[in-house]
Design an enzyme around this catalytic site. Structure first.
Site, PDB file in Angstrom:
ATOM      1  N   LYS A 292       0.845  -1.202   0.000  1.00 39.86           N
ATOM      2  CA  LYS A 292       0.000   0.000   0.000  1.00 39.86           C
ATOM      3  C   LYS A 292       0.879   1.251   0.000  1.00 39.86           C
ATOM      4  CE  LYS A 292      -3.977  -1.752   2.623  1.00 39.86           C
ATOM      5  NZ  LYS A 292      -5.001  -1.511   1.597  1.00 39.86           N
TER       6      LYS A 292
ATOM      7  N   ARG B  44     -10.396 -11.486   1.726  1.00 41.79           N
ATOM      8  CA  ARG B  44     -11.243 -12.562   1.193  1.00 41.79           C
ATOM      9  C   ARG B  44     -10.546 -13.916   1.285  1.00 41.79           C
ATOM     10  NH1 ARG B  44     -11.679  -9.242  -4.282  1.00 41.79           N
ATOM     11  NH2 ARG B  44     -11.233  -7.614  -2.747  1.00 41.79           N
TER      12      ARG B  44
HETATM   13  N1  BES Z   1      -8.091  -3.682   4.274  1.00 39.07           N
HETATM   14  C1  BES Z   1      -8.308  -3.244   2.956  1.00 39.07           C
HETATM   15  C2  BES Z   1      -9.636  -2.503   2.778  1.00 39.07           C
HETATM   16  C3  BES Z   1      -9.813  -1.191   3.499  1.00 39.07           C
HETATM   17  C4  BES Z   1      -9.605  -0.002   2.838  1.00 39.07           C
HETATM   18  C5  BES Z   1     -10.263  -1.169   4.798  1.00 39.07           C
HETATM   19  C6  BES Z   1      -9.807   1.191   3.502  1.00 39.07           C
HETATM   20  C7  BES Z   1     -10.460   0.023   5.447  1.00 39.07           C
HETATM   21  C8  BES Z   1     -10.250   1.208   4.794  1.00 39.07           C
HETATM   22  C9  BES Z   1      -8.301  -4.428   1.993  1.00 39.07           C
HETATM   23  O1  BES Z   1      -7.529  -5.502   2.364  1.00 39.07           O
HETATM   24  C10 BES Z   1      -7.796  -3.924   0.691  1.00 39.07           C
HETATM   25  O2  BES Z   1      -6.686  -3.481   0.654  1.00 39.07           O
HETATM   26  N2  BES Z   1      -8.614  -3.997  -0.331  1.00 39.07           N
HETATM   27  C11 BES Z   1      -8.260  -3.510  -1.619  1.00 39.07           C
HETATM   28  C12 BES Z   1      -8.811  -4.479  -2.634  1.00 39.07           C
HETATM   29  C13 BES Z   1      -8.295  -4.253  -4.017  1.00 39.07           C
HETATM   30  C14 BES Z   1      -6.804  -4.554  -4.073  1.00 39.07           C
HETATM   31  C15 BES Z   1      -9.061  -5.144  -4.961  1.00 39.07           C
HETATM   32  C16 BES Z   1      -8.904  -2.132  -1.793  1.00 39.07           C
HETATM   33  O3  BES Z   1     -10.003  -1.909  -1.303  1.00 39.07           O
HETATM   34  O4  BES Z   1      -8.253  -1.288  -2.402  1.00 39.07           O
HETATM   35 ZN    ZN Z   2      -5.504  -5.346   1.761  1.00 38.79          ZN
END
Ligand code: BES
Ligand code: ZN
Ligand code: ZN
Length: 490
Positions: free
Chosen positions: A267, A341
């Protein structure tokens, strides 16, 4: 903060009375106004107070009143069901006065029904939550002063009885908020599992599987997420069998990524610290199980949390890797940041195969996209069962933790197909919350299932409601507890 139900008002601190919309006085407000020589009506003449929810004013108590200060607070409109209104009233008063220097606050409630006076106390507790564990330099004037709340009224007995369950619920909410607030160097898969083991005092039966156990069961999807972490991944199971013997349980599953760096699909640095809260689903399930056991619910409920840390490392899962889940389906991991997931499907598989549930519900901070769709007001709800979706929606309305249903469908499902495996773990640029839910749906068979995406509601930068705290909200604990009470207890 100690809560006491009484019918003998203490003679110190502040006494608080309620006023409804359009300055309609409660009986207690009328009584205090006449005892104080009309000081409340006089104060209202020169203020914009109108009895709206959230309004709080303070009056120096005149001679003859057995208190140091008079607090007048709004409850809003009088309606059929006032539970949430009284909860907010109690919360608004404590939010205003927590660090005011006052130590004792007495809510004077007259003949208010016990269910409602208990709600005032519950709201007060929710508002009093703080996360000061790591603040060594907090000056005395910033520390909470209120340590004693009295509810003074004729329905003392019923108030106490009603409050005893709500007190357990508040413990569950506090636990969830603490778990979400603690950083990743304190709450990791191992310490989270230890904390759950500590809950056996409440009557919960606890079991914790480690990596060896999970490897034997073929849970490589969950394990692939923790592959880059120095902490061992865990699956913790909390059992509460307070219902009829032989009745199929409800299974609650929580995403417990104690820190989500994104893994190899790292990230961006800015804001990454918030990902210490990526175990908000697991915290909600743990808090709800704590509350359900604490109030000795007459229901069979099993909480399962998948606890992992998602880190980049030579041993971490790579984009493109193909893994096999415990139910045998193969997954191409195109993005290691879509890890929630992967954790959930193996935990769901464990829940379905081990416990044959009547219903399974998962909670997860799963997608950033749910913030785009619903903001921070509603959690996203997905379900293969209309009745279950409706039960959860109702529980949301009653508890104040609301959910909004979004669609599922075969068109969305196609977006996670890949030529390299049975599915891939990302959809595409559109409908990210739905494609994540479609992914989970491929693992639930015909069990009535609901998925609640709490990425927008598990924490908030600003305190949006006096019942919430500054960051971690504990979202899901009240919702799940209410859902069990309304739909699975006789
Ligand atoms: N933990 C994150 C989702 C999240 C984002 C929670 C903001 C709380 C606040 C999750 O694991 C994630 O990173 N999801 C990605 C999915 C994408 C790579 C398909 C996302 O939402 O960007
Ligand atoms: Zn994630
Ligand atoms: Zn995540």
């Amino acid at each position: 903060m100690k809560i006491n139900f009484t019918n003998k008002s203490p003679k110190k601190g502040a006494v608080c009375v309620a006023i409804f919309d359009d300055n309609k006085f409660s009986d207690a407000a009328n009584a205090l106004d006449s005892d104080s020589g009309g000081s409340i009506r006089k104060a209202l003449e020169t203020s914009r107070f109108s009895g709206k929810a959230g309004q709080v004013i303070q009056i120096l108590a005149p001679m003859g009143v057995d208190a140091d200060r008079i607090i007048v607070a709004g409850v809003g409109k009088q309606d059929n069901d006032m539970a949430l209104a009284w909860e907010s009233y109690g919360a608004a008063v404590i939010k205003e006065l927590l660090t005011s220097g006052l130590e004792t606050i007495t809510f004077s409630v007259g003949d208010l029904e016990g269910i409602y006076s208990a709600r005032i106390a519950f709201g007060a507790l929710l508002a009093a939550y703080r996360f000061d564990n790591h603040r060594t330099k907090l000056s005395a004037d910033k520390k909470p002063s209120v340590d004693f709340v009295c509810i003074d009224g004729s329905q003392k007995k019923t108030g106490e009885v009603e409050f005893s369950s709500l007190n357990e619920l508040a413990e569950g909410v506090y636990l969830a908020r603490d778990l979400v607030s603690e950083p990743g160097n304190i709450i990791n898969p191992e310490s989270f599992a230890k904390c759950i083991q500590g809950l056996s005092d409440t009557g919960l039966e606890i079991e914790v599987l480690d990596e060896k156990d999970m490897r034997k069961l073929g849970m490589d999807s969950l394990l692939s997420v923790g592959a880059g972490s120095n902490y061992g991944s865990k699956l913790a199971i909390m059992k509460w069998m307070g219902g009829k013997a032989g009745d199929a349980p409800v299974v609650l599953v929580g995403k417990g990524v104690t820190f989500d760096s994104g893994g190899i699909s790292l990230k961006p640095g800015n804001g990454m610290w918030d990902m210490k809260g990526d175990m908000g689903g697991a915290a909600a399930v743990t808090g709800a199980m704590r509350a359900i056991a604490g109030r000795k619910a007459k229901a069979n409920v099993i909480g399962i949390v998948g606890l992992v840390e998602n880190m980049p490392d030579a041993a971490a899962t790579r984009p493109g890797d193909i893994i096999k889940s415990a139910d045998g389906q193969t997954i191409e991991v195109q993005n290691t940041d879509a890890e929630g997931r992967l954790v959930l499907v193996d935990a769901i598989w464990y829940g379905i195969t081990s416990f044959k549930p009547c219903r399974i519900i998962d909670l997860a901070t799963l997608t950033g996209a749910i913030l785009v769709a619903l903001g921070q007001e509603n959690a996203g709800l997905f379900s293969n069962d209309d009745r279950l979706a409706s039960d959860l929606t109702v529980a949301g309305k009653i508890s104040g933790e609301e959910v909004w249903r979004l669609p599922l469908g075969s068109g969305y499902d196609k977006l996670i197909d890949t030529p390299n495996a049975d599915m891939k773990n990302i959809g595409g640029p559109f409908a990210g919350s739905i494609t994540a839910a479609q992914f989970l749906k491929r693992f639930v068979g015909d069990v009535p299932w609901a998925h609640i995406d709490i990425a927008g509601t598990a924490w908030k930068d600003k305190r949006a409601d006096p019942r919430e705290s500054v960051w971690a909200t504990g979202f899901g604990v009240r919702l799940l507890d209410r859902f069990i009470a309304e739909s699975h207890e006789s």
